[in-house]
Design a protein around this motif. Structure first.
Motif, PDB file in Angstrom:
ATOM      1  N   UNK A  37      -0.320  -4.752 -31.130  1.00  0.00           N
ATOM      2  CA  UNK A  37      -1.632  -5.321 -31.393  1.00  0.00           C
ATOM      3  C   UNK A  37      -2.411  -5.407 -30.081  1.00  0.00           C
ATOM      4  N   UNK A  38      -3.716  -5.154 -30.158  1.00  0.00           N
ATOM      5  CA  UNK A  38      -4.548  -5.068 -28.961  1.00  0.00           C
ATOM      6  C   UNK A  38      -5.761  -5.991 -29.100  1.00  0.00           C
ATOM      7  N   UNK A  42     -13.011  -4.004 -26.290  1.00  0.00           N
ATOM      8  CA  UNK A  42     -14.393  -3.617 -26.051  1.00  0.00           C
ATOM      9  C   UNK A  42     -15.293  -3.626 -27.263  1.00  0.00           C
ATOM     10  N   UNK A  43     -14.734  -3.816 -28.456  1.00  0.00           N
ATOM     11  CA  UNK A  43     -15.557  -3.939 -29.655  1.00  0.00           C
ATOM     12  C   UNK A  43     -15.813  -5.415 -29.923  1.00  0.00           C
ATOM     13  N   UNK A  44     -17.067  -5.769 -30.147  1.00  0.00           N
ATOM     14  CA  UNK A  44     -17.433  -7.169 -30.310  1.00  0.00           C
ATOM     15  C   UNK A  44     -17.103  -7.652 -31.718  1.00  0.00           C
ATOM     16  N   UNK A  45     -17.074  -8.968 -31.886  1.00  0.00           N
ATOM     17  CA  UNK A  45     -16.903  -9.533 -33.222  1.00  0.00           C
ATOM     18  C   UNK A  45     -18.013  -9.068 -34.151  1.00  0.00           C
ATOM     19  N   UNK A 243     -10.794  -9.807 -34.923  1.00  0.00           N
ATOM     20  CA  UNK A 243     -11.005  -8.864 -33.817  1.00  0.00           C
ATOM     21  C   UNK A 243      -9.729  -8.186 -33.342  1.00  0.00           C
ATOM     22  N   UNK A 244      -8.602  -8.537 -33.953  1.00  0.00           N
ATOM     23  CA  UNK A 244      -7.320  -7.971 -33.546  1.00  0.00           C
ATOM     24  C   UNK A 244      -7.194  -6.519 -34.015  1.00  0.00           C
ATOM     25  N   UNK A 245      -6.939  -5.630 -33.072  1.00  0.00           N
ATOM     26  CA  UNK A 245      -6.761  -4.204 -33.378  1.00  0.00           C
ATOM     27  C   UNK A 245      -5.272  -3.883 -33.454  1.00  0.00           C
ATOM     28  N   UNK A 246      -4.884  -3.139 -34.458  1.00  0.00           N
ATOM     29  CA  UNK A 246      -3.514  -2.652 -34.577  1.00  0.00           C
ATOM     30  C   UNK A 246      -3.493  -1.183 -34.141  1.00  0.00           C
TER      31      UNK A 246
END
Length: 332
Positions: A37-38, A42-45, A243-246
């Protein structure tokens, strides 16, 4: 076991020691589990809220509007809308690395919209008319570029982690020839009784075909990755925040690293809280992915840095488009 969460801003904004620590952690987690998980990507909410709003708006379109931009199937890169059941992930698993014995009648219960780079003239995107969904194309083209940038930073970190010459990965996945795909996914509500019959799932176990996959998901749940410590077991990949990226390893990175970073097997199934009830409707689910892929003319055989007398090349050399077309033939 819970997946690790790493902060990408430590690599993009940090000093040398923080960059090196992030890169090492990224390599370790992806090599061990195929997933991580990242945050700090850089991507906003606001970006993420907006993409889910557009996701829902697209899939609320009438069948006729979606059918007007339907992907025709076959081995070409996916563009436009694919109806529920059109793509069959179980076939990718059956014909992929594991050659798993799965029935050829298994179906996925999902629909999706796929787009490529705005610069891709060989496989142009299929967009709804502006009058049908005003602003959709502009937003999605901008979203694609933001996801491309995030993927590039992760791949740069992996180059450093493996002490590869700069560009060893990135020169094979350039902006000018970007063959990556962004996807909006919708899983319609489904009755548990249909799932229990055994022929339909949200997505059957499979590997992705590209280099890495970046994903955002809503809070419904159901995404699971293989538990490599226990045979035939899967772990839930829940969402701690919007906002959590997998991120998961895909087949091309496994090939480039000659198997040292194995692709992450995963599926989408009934969330545990609904499975425990045993009956009733499972609510609809939405997710957003970016399949980071190699340039179509890039070699997807093992890189020389991962080949030795003790570990000879495990994968034949071929171009990315040859590899992807050979695999996609089985998915439609």
């Amino acid at each position: 076991m819970a997946l690790a969460t790493l902060d990408l801003s430590a690599f993009t904004n940090g000093e040398h020691d923080k960059r090196a620590a992030f890169a090492a952690d990224l390599r370790r987690e992806l090599s061990r589990h195929g997933f991580v998980k990242i945050t700090g990507h850089g991507l906003s909410n606001g970006d993420i809220e907006d993409v889910f709003t557009w996701n829902k708006r697209f899939f609320k379109l009438g069948i006729g509007d979606k059918a007007a931009i339907a992907h025709p199937g076959g081995s070409d890169p996916q563009r436009g809308w694919s109806a529920v059941g059109k793509e069959n992930a179980a076939s990718l698993y059956r014909t992929g690395f594991l050659k798993a014995k799965t029935a050829n009648t298994l179906k996925d219960s999902r629909e999706h919209f796929d787009q490529g780079s705005a610069q891709d003239l060989n496989y142009p995107n299929r967009w709804p008319d502006e009058g049908v969904l005003p602003g959709f194309r502009e937003f999605m083209e901008n979203w694609y570029e933001k996801m491309e940038a995030a993927a590039g930073r992760l791949m740069e970190a992996l180059e450093e982690a493996f002490q590869l010459p700069p560009g060893s990965f990135l020169n094979k996945m350039t902006h000018e020839k970007n063959a990556s795909e962004a996807r909006l996914l919708h899983y319609p509500a489904i009755d548990m009784a249909e799932i229990k019959q055994g022929g339909v799932s949200r997505i059957w176990p499979h590997f992705d075909l590209g280099v890495i996959t970046l994903l955002f998901q809503d809070g419904v749940g159901g995404l699971e990755c293989e538990d490599r410590t226990r045979s035939d077991k899967f772990l839930g990949v829940g969402r701690n925040s919007q906002s959590e990226m997998v991120v998961n390893v895909s087949e091309t990175l496994q090939r480039w690293t000659n198997g040292s970073v194995p692709a992450g097997l995963h599926r989408v199934t009934v969330p545990k809280r609904f499975e425990e009830r045993g009956c009733g409707m499972v609510p609809e689910r939405f997710s957003v992915t970016y399949f980071c892929k190699a340039d179509r003319d890039a070699n997807v055989g093992a890189l020389p840095q991962f080949v030795s007398n003790e570990c000879p090349a495990k994968y034949e050399e071929m171009t990315a488009i040859e590899y992807h077309q050979s695999r996609l033939k089985s998915a439609y």
